[in-house]
Design a protein around this motif. Structure first.
Motif, PDB file in Angstrom:
ATOM      1  N   TYR A 127       0.798  -1.232   0.000  1.00 30.45           N
ATOM      2  CA  TYR A 127       0.000   0.000   0.000  1.00 30.45           C
ATOM      3  C   TYR A 127       0.828   1.279   0.000  1.00 30.45           C
ATOM      4  O   TYR A 127       0.349   2.313  -0.452  1.00 30.45           O
ATOM      5  CB  TYR A 127      -0.977  -0.007   1.186  1.00 30.45           C
ATOM      6  N   VAL A 128       2.059   1.237   0.479  1.00 28.56           N
ATOM      7  CA  VAL A 128       2.892   2.442   0.490  1.00 28.56           C
ATOM      8  C   VAL A 128       3.812   2.461  -0.722  1.00 28.56           C
ATOM      9  O   VAL A 128       3.887   3.448  -1.452  1.00 28.56           O
ATOM     10  CB  VAL A 128       3.704   2.562   1.798  1.00 28.56           C
ATOM     11  N   LEU A 129       4.505   1.355  -0.957  1.00 26.04           N
ATOM     12  CA  LEU A 129       5.454   1.290  -2.072  1.00 26.04           C
ATOM     13  C   LEU A 129       4.810   0.873  -3.391  1.00 26.04           C
ATOM     14  O   LEU A 129       5.387   1.101  -4.453  1.00 26.04           O
ATOM     15  CB  LEU A 129       6.599   0.332  -1.720  1.00 26.04           C
ATOM     16  N   GLY A 130       3.654   0.256  -3.322  1.00 31.19           N
ATOM     17  CA  GLY A 130       2.943  -0.156  -4.527  1.00 31.19           C
ATOM     18  C   GLY A 130       3.475  -1.411  -5.189  1.00 31.19           C
ATOM     19  O   GLY A 130       3.050  -1.761  -6.289  1.00 31.19           O
ATOM     20  N   THR A 131       4.416  -2.106  -4.565  1.00 29.02           N
ATOM     21  CA  THR A 131       4.957  -3.351  -5.111  1.00 29.02           C
ATOM     22  C   THR A 131       4.937  -4.421  -4.020  1.00 29.02           C
ATOM     23  O   THR A 131       5.833  -4.477  -3.173  1.00 29.02           O
ATOM     24  CB  THR A 131       6.402  -3.179  -5.617  1.00 29.02           C
ATOM     25  N   PRO A 132       3.913  -5.274  -4.018  1.00 28.40           N
ATOM     26  CA  PRO A 132       3.811  -6.280  -2.955  1.00 28.40           C
ATOM     27  C   PRO A 132       4.958  -7.286  -2.995  1.00 28.40           C
ATOM     28  O   PRO A 132       5.420  -7.682  -4.059  1.00 28.40           O
ATOM     29  CB  PRO A 132       2.470  -6.958  -3.232  1.00 28.40           C
ATOM     30  N   SER A 133       5.388  -7.669  -1.838  1.00 22.54           N
ATOM     31  CA  SER A 133       6.474  -8.639  -1.694  1.00 22.54           C
ATOM     32  C   SER A 133       5.903 -10.054  -1.693  1.00 22.54           C
ATOM     33  O   SER A 133       5.118 -10.400  -0.811  1.00 22.54           O
ATOM     34  CB  SER A 133       7.233  -8.377  -0.389  1.00 22.54           C
ATOM     35  N   THR A 134       6.296 -10.856  -2.651  1.00 23.65           N
ATOM     36  CA  THR A 134       5.810 -12.241  -2.702  1.00 23.65           C
ATOM     37  C   THR A 134       6.517 -13.110  -1.672  1.00 23.65           C
ATOM     38  O   THR A 134       5.948 -14.088  -1.187  1.00 23.65           O
ATOM     39  CB  THR A 134       6.017 -12.842  -4.107  1.00 23.65           C
ATOM     40  N   VAL A 135       7.746 -12.756  -1.330  1.00 22.50           N
ATOM     41  CA  VAL A 135       8.519 -13.543  -0.380  1.00 22.50           C
ATOM     42  C   VAL A 135       7.886 -13.481   1.010  1.00 22.50           C
ATOM     43  O   VAL A 135       7.688 -14.508   1.660  1.00 22.50           O
ATOM     44  CB  VAL A 135       9.986 -13.064  -0.339  1.00 22.50           C
ATOM     45  N   THR A 136       7.546 -12.282   1.480  1.00 24.69           N
ATOM     46  CA  THR A 136       6.978 -12.165   2.822  1.00 24.69           C
ATOM     47  C   THR A 136       5.571 -12.750   2.883  1.00 24.69           C
ATOM     48  O   THR A 136       5.163 -13.256   3.930  1.00 24.69           O
ATOM     49  CB  THR A 136       6.955 -10.709   3.311  1.00 24.69           C
ATOM     50  N   ASP A 137       4.843 -12.693   1.780  1.00 22.87           N
ATOM     51  CA  ASP A 137       3.505 -13.286   1.738  1.00 22.87           C
ATOM     52  C   ASP A 137       3.593 -14.795   1.963  1.00 22.87           C
ATOM     53  O   ASP A 137       2.879 -15.358   2.790  1.00 22.87           O
ATOM     54  CB  ASP A 137       2.846 -12.980   0.392  1.00 22.87           C
ATOM     55  N   GLU A 138       4.484 -15.440   1.257  1.00 28.06           N
ATOM     56  CA  GLU A 138       4.646 -16.885   1.379  1.00 28.06           C
ATOM     57  C   GLU A 138       5.228 -17.264   2.750  1.00 28.06           C
ATOM     58  O   GLU A 138       4.748 -18.207   3.397  1.00 28.06           O
ATOM     59  CB  GLU A 138       5.571 -17.389   0.275  1.00 28.06           C
ATOM     60  N   LEU A 139       6.218 -16.525   3.196  1.00 28.58           N
ATOM     61  CA  LEU A 139       6.838 -16.802   4.488  1.00 28.58           C
ATOM     62  C   LEU A 139       5.820 -16.659   5.618  1.00 28.58           C
ATOM     63  O   LEU A 139       5.784 -17.481   6.538  1.00 28.58           O
ATOM     64  CB  LEU A 139       8.026 -15.866   4.718  1.00 28.58           C
ATOM     65  N   ALA A 140       4.962 -15.657   5.545  1.00 29.55           N
ATOM     66  CA  ALA A 140       3.940 -15.446   6.574  1.00 29.55           C
ATOM     67  C   ALA A 140       2.972 -16.632   6.630  1.00 29.55           C
ATOM     68  O   ALA A 140       2.582 -17.063   7.722  1.00 29.55           O
ATOM     69  CB  ALA A 140       3.179 -14.150   6.315  1.00 29.55           C
ATOM     70  N   ARG A 141       2.585 -17.164   5.482  1.00 26.50           N
ATOM     71  CA  ARG A 141       1.699 -18.329   5.457  1.00 26.50           C
ATOM     72  C   ARG A 141       2.319 -19.531   6.164  1.00 26.50           C
ATOM     73  O   ARG A 141       1.680 -20.207   6.959  1.00 26.50           O
ATOM     74  CB  ARG A 141       1.348 -18.722   4.024  1.00 26.50           C
ATOM     75  N   PHE A 142       3.581 -19.788   5.889  1.00 28.41           N
ATOM     76  CA  PHE A 142       4.249 -20.942   6.471  1.00 28.41           C
ATOM     77  C   PHE A 142       4.527 -20.734   7.958  1.00 28.41           C
ATOM     78  O   PHE A 142       4.409 -21.664   8.748  1.00 28.41           O
ATOM     79  CB  PHE A 142       5.521 -21.267   5.705  1.00 28.41           C
ATOM     80  N   LEU A 143       4.887 -19.518   8.333  1.00 29.45           N
ATOM     81  CA  LEU A 143       5.106 -19.224   9.745  1.00 29.45           C
ATOM     82  C   LEU A 143       3.813 -19.349  10.539  1.00 29.45           C
ATOM     83  O   LEU A 143       3.816 -19.818  11.679  1.00 29.45           O
ATOM     84  CB  LEU A 143       5.692 -17.824   9.921  1.00 29.45           C
ATOM     85  N   PHE A 144       2.709 -18.944   9.932  1.00 35.65           N
ATOM     86  CA  PHE A 144       1.423 -19.059  10.613  1.00 35.65           C
ATOM     87  C   PHE A 144       1.081 -20.525  10.858  1.00 35.65           C
ATOM     88  O   PHE A 144       0.564 -20.886  11.918  1.00 35.65           O
ATOM     89  CB  PHE A 144       0.317 -18.373   9.804  1.00 35.65           C
ATOM     90  N   MET A 145       1.390 -21.375   9.895  1.00 36.96           N
ATOM     91  CA  MET A 145       1.145 -22.807  10.057  1.00 36.96           C
ATOM     92  C   MET A 145       1.972 -23.364  11.226  1.00 36.96           C
ATOM     93  O   MET A 145       1.450 -24.075  12.087  1.00 36.96           O
ATOM     94  CB  MET A 145       1.502 -23.542   8.762  1.00 36.96           C
ATOM     95  N   TRP A 146       3.242 -23.009  11.287  1.00 32.96           N
ATOM     96  CA  TRP A 146       4.092 -23.451  12.386  1.00 32.96           C
ATOM     97  C   TRP A 146       3.603 -22.884  13.715  1.00 32.96           C
ATOM     98  O   TRP A 146       3.571 -23.590  14.723  1.00 32.96           O
ATOM     99  CB  TRP A 146       5.546 -23.035  12.136  1.00 32.96           C
ATOM    100  N   LEU A 147       3.216 -21.622  13.720  1.00 28.18           N
ATOM    101  CA  LEU A 147       2.739 -20.981  14.944  1.00 28.18           C
ATOM    102  C   LEU A 147       1.488 -21.673  15.474  1.00 28.18           C
ATOM    103  O   LEU A 147       1.376 -21.938  16.672  1.00 28.18           O
ATOM    104  CB  LEU A 147       2.454 -19.497  14.697  1.00 28.18           C
ATOM    105  N   ALA A 148       0.550 -21.990  14.598  1.00 28.66           N
ATOM    106  CA  ALA A 148      -0.697 -22.624  15.025  1.00 28.66           C
ATOM    107  C   ALA A 148      -0.449 -24.023  15.593  1.00 28.66           C
ATOM    108  O   ALA A 148      -0.976 -24.367  16.655  1.00 28.66           O
ATOM    109  CB  ALA A 148      -1.672 -22.701  13.849  1.00 28.66           C
ATOM    110  N   LEU A 149       0.346 -24.813  14.914  1.00 25.84           N
ATOM    111  CA  LEU A 149       0.573 -26.190  15.358  1.00 25.84           C
ATOM    112  C   LEU A 149       1.437 -26.263  16.615  1.00 25.84           C
ATOM    113  O   LEU A 149       1.086 -26.945  17.588  1.00 25.84           O
ATOM    114  CB  LEU A 149       1.194 -27.015  14.230  1.00 25.84           C
ATOM    115  N   VAL A 150       2.539 -25.561  16.620  1.00 24.40           N
ATOM    116  CA  VAL A 150       3.423 -25.595  17.788  1.00 24.40           C
ATOM    117  C   VAL A 150       2.767 -24.858  18.957  1.00 24.40           C
ATOM    118  O   VAL A 150       2.878 -25.281  20.110  1.00 24.40           O
ATOM    119  CB  VAL A 150       4.813 -25.009  17.448  1.00 24.40           C
ATOM    120  N   GLY A 151       2.047 -23.781  18.662  1.00 22.50           N
ATOM    121  CA  GLY A 151       1.324 -23.062  19.716  1.00 22.50           C
ATOM    122  C   GLY A 151       0.231 -23.912  20.343  1.00 22.50           C
ATOM    123  O   GLY A 151      -0.003 -23.851  21.549  1.00 22.50           O
ATOM    124  N   GLY A 152      -0.428 -24.725  19.535  1.00 25.58           N
ATOM    125  CA  GLY A 152      -1.436 -25.641  20.073  1.00 25.58           C
ATOM    126  C   GLY A 152      -0.824 -26.676  21.001  1.00 25.58           C
ATOM    127  O   GLY A 152      -1.379 -26.991  22.057  1.00 25.58           O
TER     128      GLY A 152
END
Length: 165
Positions: free
Chosen positions: A26-51
Motif C-alpha cells: 500500500y505504500v510502495l505499490g509493489t507487494p512482496s511475494t517472499v513475505t507473503d509466502e513466508l507469513a503463510r508458512f510461519l502461521f502454520m508453524w505458529l498454530a501447530l506448535v502453539g497448540g
C-alpha cells in the motif's frame, strides 16, 4: 522456556512479514511475494506448535464437563481416556502421517514457489507438534498415575508452566 522462545520468535517474524507486506503493497505499490509466502508458512508453524504448547500449559480448549462432574476412579478413567485419545491422534495422524507427508514431499523435491524452500520442511510442523503433544501426554499420564485425578474447581485455571515452558 525453549518452546515459548520458539513460538515468540515465530510470532515476531510473522508480524514483521505481515507489516512489511502491508507497507510494500500500500505504500510502495509493489507487494512482496517472499513475505507473503513466508507469513503463510510461519502461521502454520505458529498454530501447530502453539497448540502443542497450549496443551502443555493445560489451557487447551476442552469439553471437560463430564470429567469435572466425576470423582475418584471414574474421574481417573475419564482423564486416562482423554489422554489416550489425544495420544492416539498425535501419534497416528500427526507423527506417523505427518512424517510420511514430509518424506514424500522431500523425496519429490517439491519447493515453495517464491522462496524455493523445501516443502517437506514446511510440513515438518505437523510431526514436530505431534511429538510435543505426545511428550506432554506421557508427562500428564505419569502425573495422573502418581498424584491421582486433578481437581480444579470450575473457573480455576490450570497452573502455568510445564516441562517445555
Amino acid at each position: 522456556m525453549l518452546l515459548k522462545l520458539v513460538i515468540t520468535t515465530i510470532f515476531v517474524v510473522l508480524v514483521a512479514c505481515v507489516s512489511w507486506q502491508v507497507i510494500s503493497r500500500y505504500v510502495l505499490g509493489t507487494p512482496s511475494t517472499v513475505t507473503d509466502e513466508l507469513a503463510r508458512f510461519l502461521f502454520m508453524w505458529l498454530a501447530l506448535v502453539g497448540g502443542a504448547y497450549t496443551l502443555g500449559l493445560r489451557r487447551h480448549l476442552a469439553i471437560d464437563l463430564l470429567t469435572q462432574k466425576l470423582s475418584g476412579r471414574a474421574r481417573i478413567i475419564s482423564e486416562i481416556f482423554v489422554l489416550f485419545a489425544i495420544f492416539g491422534f498425535a501419534t497416528s495422524v500427526m507423527i506417523r502421517g505427518g512424517s510420511q507427508l514430509v518424506l514424500k514431499t522431500m523425496a519429490s523435491g517439491q519447493v515453495t514457489p517464491a522462496l524455493q524452500f523445501p516443502m517437506g520442511l514446511v510440513y515438518g510442523a505437523i510431526p514436530f507438534a505431534g511429538a510435543i503433544i505426545v511428550f506432554y501426554c506421557v508427562i500428564f499420564a505419569f502425573e495422573l498415575w502418581r498424584d491421582g485425578p486433578s481437581s480444579p474447581e470450575l473457573g480455576e485455571t490450570a497452573p502455568l508452566g510445564g516441562p517445555l515452558d
